[in-house]
Design a protein around this motif. Structure first.
Motif, short mmCIF file in Angstrom:
data_model
loop_
_atom_site.label_atom_id
_atom_site.label_comp_id
_atom_site.label_asym_id
_atom_site.label_seq_id
_atom_site.Cartn_x
_atom_site.Cartn_y
_atom_site.Cartn_z
N HIS A 71 -33.91 -1.32 -21.85
CA HIS A 71 -34.54 -1.33 -20.65
C HIS A 71 -33.47 -2.06 -19.70
CE1 HIS A 71 -38.03 0.97 -21.43
NE2 HIS A 71 -38.30 -0.02 -22.64
N ALA A 72 -32.99 -3.00 -19.79
CA ALA A 72 -32.18 -3.59 -19.03
C ALA A 72 -30.86 -2.95 -18.50
CB ALA A 72 -31.74 -5.08 -19.64
N VAL A 73 -30.28 -2.02 -19.44
CA VAL A 73 -29.20 -0.82 -18.99
C VAL A 73 -29.56 0.05 -18.15
CG1 VAL A 73 -27.26 0.49 -19.88
CG2 VAL A 73 -28.20 -1.85 -21.47
N ASN A 74 -28.98 0.04 -17.10
CA ASN A 74 -29.21 1.13 -15.79
C ASN A 74 -28.18 1.96 -15.65
OD1 ASN A 74 -30.45 2.35 -13.91
ND2 ASN A 74 -30.48 0.77 -12.59
N VAL A 75 -28.32 3.13 -16.19
CA VAL A 75 -26.90 3.94 -15.68
C VAL A 75 -27.53 5.18 -14.76
CG1 VAL A 75 -25.58 5.90 -16.91
CG2 VAL A 75 -26.39 4.01 -18.20
N ASP A 76 -27.00 5.04 -13.45
CA ASP A 76 -27.05 5.85 -12.41
C ASP A 76 -25.96 6.60 -12.04
OD1 ASP A 76 -29.56 4.69 -11.94
OD2 ASP A 76 -28.75 3.28 -10.47
N VAL A 77 -26.03 7.97 -11.70
CA VAL A 77 -24.96 8.84 -11.15
C VAL A 77 -25.28 9.07 -9.86
CG1 VAL A 77 -23.91 11.02 -11.59
CG2 VAL A 77 -25.00 9.99 -13.57
N ASN A 78 -24.20 8.62 -8.81
CA ASN A 78 -24.23 8.80 -7.47
C ASN A 78 -23.41 9.81 -7.22
OD1 ASN A 78 -26.43 7.48 -5.96
ND2 ASN A 78 -25.38 5.68 -6.04
N ILE A 79 -23.87 10.81 -6.52
CA ILE A 79 -23.19 12.09 -5.79
C ILE A 79 -23.68 11.81 -4.30
CG2 ILE A 79 -22.56 14.44 -5.61
CD1 ILE A 79 -23.35 14.55 -8.59
N GLY A 80 -22.43 11.32 -3.53
CA GLY A 80 -22.91 11.26 -2.31
C GLY A 80 -23.04 12.26 -1.31
N MET A 81 -23.24 12.02 -0.10
CA MET A 81 -23.62 13.09 0.71
C MET A 81 -22.13 13.66 1.07
SD MET A 81 -26.60 13.02 2.40
CE MET A 81 -26.25 13.70 4.11
N PRO A 82 -22.03 14.82 1.25
CA PRO A 82 -20.68 15.39 1.84
C PRO A 82 -20.23 15.10 3.00
CG PRO A 82 -22.42 17.24 1.76
CD PRO A 82 -23.06 15.85 1.31
N ALA A 83 -18.89 14.90 3.24
CA ALA A 83 -18.30 14.35 4.39
C ALA A 83 -18.67 15.30 5.70
CB ALA A 83 -16.85 14.33 4.33
N LEU A 84 -19.06 14.75 6.60
CA LEU A 84 -19.26 15.59 7.71
C LEU A 84 -17.98 16.19 8.55
CD1 LEU A 84 -21.53 16.22 10.17
CD2 LEU A 84 -20.84 14.07 11.17
N VAL A 85 -18.04 17.19 8.77
CA VAL A 85 -16.74 18.11 9.27
C VAL A 85 -17.26 18.56 11.01
CG1 VAL A 85 -15.32 19.96 9.40
CG2 VAL A 85 -16.19 19.15 6.97
N VAL A 86 -16.54 18.03 11.88
CA VAL A 86 -16.69 18.05 13.03
C VAL A 86 -15.53 19.15 13.67
CG1 VAL A 86 -17.29 17.19 15.36
CG2 VAL A 86 -17.81 16.20 13.48
N ALA A 87 -15.85 20.17 14.07
CA ALA A 87 -14.99 20.99 14.72
C ALA A 87 -14.69 20.82 16.35
CB ALA A 87 -15.02 22.52 14.34
N ALA A 88 -13.47 20.73 16.64
CA ALA A 88 -13.25 20.56 18.29
C ALA A 88 -13.16 21.68 18.70
CB ALA A 88 -12.21 19.37 18.46
N PRO A 89 -13.90 21.89 19.90
CA PRO A 89 -13.48 23.19 20.77
C PRO A 89 -12.15 23.31 21.09
CG PRO A 89 -14.77 21.72 22.10
CD PRO A 89 -14.55 21.18 20.60
N VAL A 90 -11.68 24.58 21.21
CA VAL A 90 -10.30 24.84 21.72
C VAL A 90 -10.44 25.21 23.23
CG1 VAL A 90 -8.23 26.26 21.59
CG2 VAL A 90 -9.55 25.53 19.41
N VAL A 91 -9.87 24.49 24.22
CA VAL A 91 -9.92 24.62 25.27
C VAL A 91 -8.67 25.45 26.02
CG1 VAL A 91 -10.16 23.71 27.75
CG2 VAL A 91 -11.50 22.95 25.83
N ILE A 92 -8.42 26.56 26.51
CA ILE A 92 -7.48 27.23 27.19
C ILE A 92 -7.71 27.08 28.63
CG2 ILE A 92 -6.16 29.37 27.22
CD1 ILE A 92 -7.10 30.05 24.49
N GLN A 93 -6.50 26.48 29.31
CA GLN A 93 -6.70 26.36 30.75
C GLN A 93 -6.23 27.62 31.40
OE1 GLN A 93 -4.29 23.34 31.85
NE2 GLN A 93 -5.53 21.66 30.95
N GLN A 94 -6.90 27.92 32.45
CA GLN A 94 -6.49 29.02 33.31
C GLN A 94 -4.97 29.06 33.64
OE1 GLN A 94 -9.34 29.19 36.61
NE2 GLN A 94 -10.90 30.35 35.43
N GLY A 95 -4.56 30.01 34.05
CA GLY A 95 -2.88 30.27 34.37
C GLY A 95 -2.17 31.16 33.57
N TRP A 96 -0.91 31.02 33.56
CA TRP A 96 0.16 31.75 32.95
C TRP A 96 0.27 31.33 31.65
CZ3 TRP A 96 1.30 36.36 34.62
CH2 TRP A 96 1.05 36.68 35.91
N HIS A 97 0.38 32.19 30.45
CA HIS A 97 0.58 31.73 29.08
C HIS A 97 1.51 32.78 28.82
CE1 HIS A 97 -2.60 28.78 28.78
NE2 HIS A 97 -3.35 29.75 29.58
#
Length: 87
Positions: free
Chosen positions: A22-48
């Protein structure tokens, strides 16, 4: 007298091993997935390149000139050209 001593030894060994199990404790931890944040793409007005972005769509040069034609206004300079010293 041999048997009671042997029986108490086996009993104490069994109790001791059950506590160790009972003293031996075996835990398997699968953590939370990484948070993915996508930055918005901003295109400025004008000539491209050779197209003008008006904030909603791209205009070819002739479309932009037709849309921004100022009758009798010879001092008009298209956006971005004054900064470049083209007017």
């Amino acid at each position: 007298m041999k048997y009671p001593l042997f029986a108490s030894l086996v009993a104490s060994l069994g109790i001791g091993l059950s506590g160790a199990a009972h003293a031996v404790n075996v835990d398997v931890n699968i953590g939370m997935p990484a948070l993915v944040v996508a930055a918005p793409v901003v295109i400025q007005q004008g000539w491209h390149g050779d197209r003008y972005w008006d904030g909603h769509r791209y205009l070819e040069r002739n479309e932009w000139e037709d849309h921004n034609r100022h009758h009798g206004d010879h001092d008009h300079c298209p956006p971005g050209h004054a900064k470049k010293g083209e007017c």
